[in-house]
Design an enzyme around this catalytic site. Structure first.
Site, PDB file in Angstrom:
ATOM      1  N   HIS A   3       0.610 -19.639  -5.690  1.00 32.20           N
ATOM      2  CA  HIS A   3      -0.364 -19.171  -6.668  1.00 32.20           C
ATOM      3  C   HIS A   3      -1.366 -18.276  -5.955  1.00 32.20           C
ATOM      4  O   HIS A   3      -1.787 -18.575  -4.840  1.00 32.20           O
ATOM      5  CB  HIS A   3      -1.143 -20.330  -7.302  1.00 32.20           C
ATOM      6  N   ASP A  41       6.011 -17.650 -11.339  1.00 34.96           N
ATOM      7  CA  ASP A  41       5.218 -16.432 -11.109  1.00 34.96           C
ATOM      8  C   ASP A  41       4.598 -15.902 -12.395  1.00 34.96           C
ATOM      9  O   ASP A  41       4.362 -14.704 -12.536  1.00 34.96           O
ATOM     10  CB  ASP A  41       6.082 -15.333 -10.463  1.00 34.96           C
TER      11      ASP A  41
END
Length: 457
Positions: free
Chosen positions: A74, A46
């Site tokens: 993503h 992340d």
């Protein structure tokens, strides 16, 4: 073999001309006209890899995924629209480049086609001509996801906090050689059906409550086979041909170094190598093809799921980082745990991955803090250590040694030049560079693809 060939003679009966071994060796060291640029997560995921890849993909001819599955997530923002990618390379947005899903990726076909449909609705077009899938990639079935949930349930309070996407069971099938590959699905369907039934029967023996409607699954996968067929190629030769032609090849790592099955906080990791080694095995590349390795580093640290997290904050600052950073997992929708930047961790992942540059993301999230702490080392059982603990028991017991830096208390969201950042923010970045010995080339200061500072030398 003929006597002539055994003696090293030429095909016309004359003596073979001696090869220039020095020149041959040099060609082996640098056999291609271009090298691969790799983008890797440097923490627990992340970090904002998708944004970096999207930026670099505007100049790339080929963008590849090399490992993991739809457990990755993503988000790329284009013209105010959020495009969410789990299996697709973020580069699919670039209509001028080829996007490759390599042999090291495990593919859940229902998830892949659903992802394509959702992004089509947001404006993704003509992907059929740009997406290439490896015939060697393994398939994640719904039964793998079912097994994932059953295995987690068996662990009870000691669960690993997996995404339950079936990634671990699929890689287990691959390792025990009863996995099913894309090439199996596109080959003799009778053979595919037999392999699928064998896999189902194995899990039935292991889990008494395990049930799969084999007939309906086979009907579904016969349809998937025809939808998939036009997209499938031998991606190993495709990537090598691209490098020989001097094309720009970009590899998008999924997950992150601290989730690597060998180098991460095992067993609280994913089931693939998401460090530099996974790039080589997941695409069929030799080491000399690697050029730039971009480590993506969030300006603080986050983690989804269970496992040790030395710099985790359980106070109002942790809550502030979570809220300001929008720290909710793209894949799991779970709230991410938040903590201070950890240089001891980054030195370790830098050793493993060999970063040549860093993209520092989410600097703007720190804008409201008066003071910022940074972890610089660990103390274990009263002694300062110069290594990252391989045991999660030891990692859970370390005392973190911090330095404290002044915050800047100014918005950085509209800054596009490094020299226009507040002096304290510049100091924060230079401190990271000096400690890691790696230049920070990009700085993320917002959510959009344009919210980035390109640091000029």
């Amino acid at each position: 073999m003929s006597k002539m060939m055994m003696n090293g003679s030429g095909t016309n009966g004359t003596a073979a001309v001696a090869n220039n071994h020095k020149e041959m060796h040099q060609r082996c060291l640098n056999p291609y006209r271009s090298k691969v640029t790799v983008v890797l997560g440097a923490q627990w995921g992340d970090e904002g890899k998708g944004k970096v890849v999207d930026m670099l993909a505007t100049e790339a001819d080929v963008v590849c995924r090399c490992q993991g599955g739809n457990n990755a997530g993503h988000t790329v923002v284009v013209n105010g629209k959020d495009f969410d990618f789990h299996l697709l390379p973020s580069g699919i947005i670039n209509d001028k480049c080829t996007s490759i899903i390599g042999n090291g990726v495990v593919i859940h076909l229902p998830g892949l086609f659903d992802e394509l449909a959702k992004n089509e609705a947001k404006g993704l077009t003509n992907w059929e001509s740009r997406l290439v899938i490896s015939n060697r990639a393994h398939l994640v079935f719904d039964l793998h996801q079912q097994v994932d949930g059953l295995q987690e349930a068996e662990k009870g309070g000691k669960s690993l906090g997996t995404t339950k996407k079936g990634i671990g069971p699929c890689y287990s099938s691959k390792a025990t050689r009863n996995g099913i590959r894309v090439s199996d699905l596109l080959g003799d369907f009778k053979v595919f059906s037999e392999k699928f039934e064998s896999l189902v029967n194995m899990y039935k023996r292991l889990f008494p409550n395990f049930e799969v409607d084999v007939a309906s699954e086979l009907v579904r996968y016969r349809d998937y086979a025809e939808r998939l067929r036009p997209l499938v190629r031998d991606t190993v030769s495709l990537v090598h041909a691209s490098l020989k032609e001097g094309k720009s090849v970009l590899v998008e790592g999924a997950n992150a170094a601290m989730l690597d099955i060998d180098f991460g906080t095992y067993p609280y990791v994913t089931s693939s190598n998401c460090s530099i080694g996974g790039v080589l095995t997941g695409l069929g590349l030799p080491p000399q093809t690697i050029g730039e390795v971009v480590g993506v580093v969030k300006a603080y640290t986050t983690r989804v799921g269970d496992g040790p997290f030395p710099t985790e904050l359980h106070d109002e600052i942790g809550s502030l980082l979570q809220k300001r950073g929008g720290e909710i997992g793209v894949t799991t929708k779970r709230v991410r745990r938040c903590g201070w930047l950890d240089l001891a961790l980054l030195r370790y992942t830098g050793m493993v991955n060999g970063y040549t540059s860093i993209c520092l993301t989410k600097l703007d999230i720190l804008d409201t803090l008066k003071e910022i702490k940074v972890a610089v080392s660990y103390t274990l059982r009263g002694e300062k250590i110069d290594y990252f603990p391989g045991s999660i028991t030891d990692l859970a017991q370390v005392e973190v040694n911090y330095i404290t830096m002044p915050g800047w208390l100014k918005s950085t969201e509209n800054v596009r030049d490094f020299n226009e950042l507040p002096p304290e923010a510049q100091d924060y970045i230079r401190m990271i560079e000096n400690d890691l010995g790696v230049p920070v080339k990009w700085i993320g200061v917002g959510k959009g693809r344009e919210s980035i500072i390109n640091v000029k030398e």
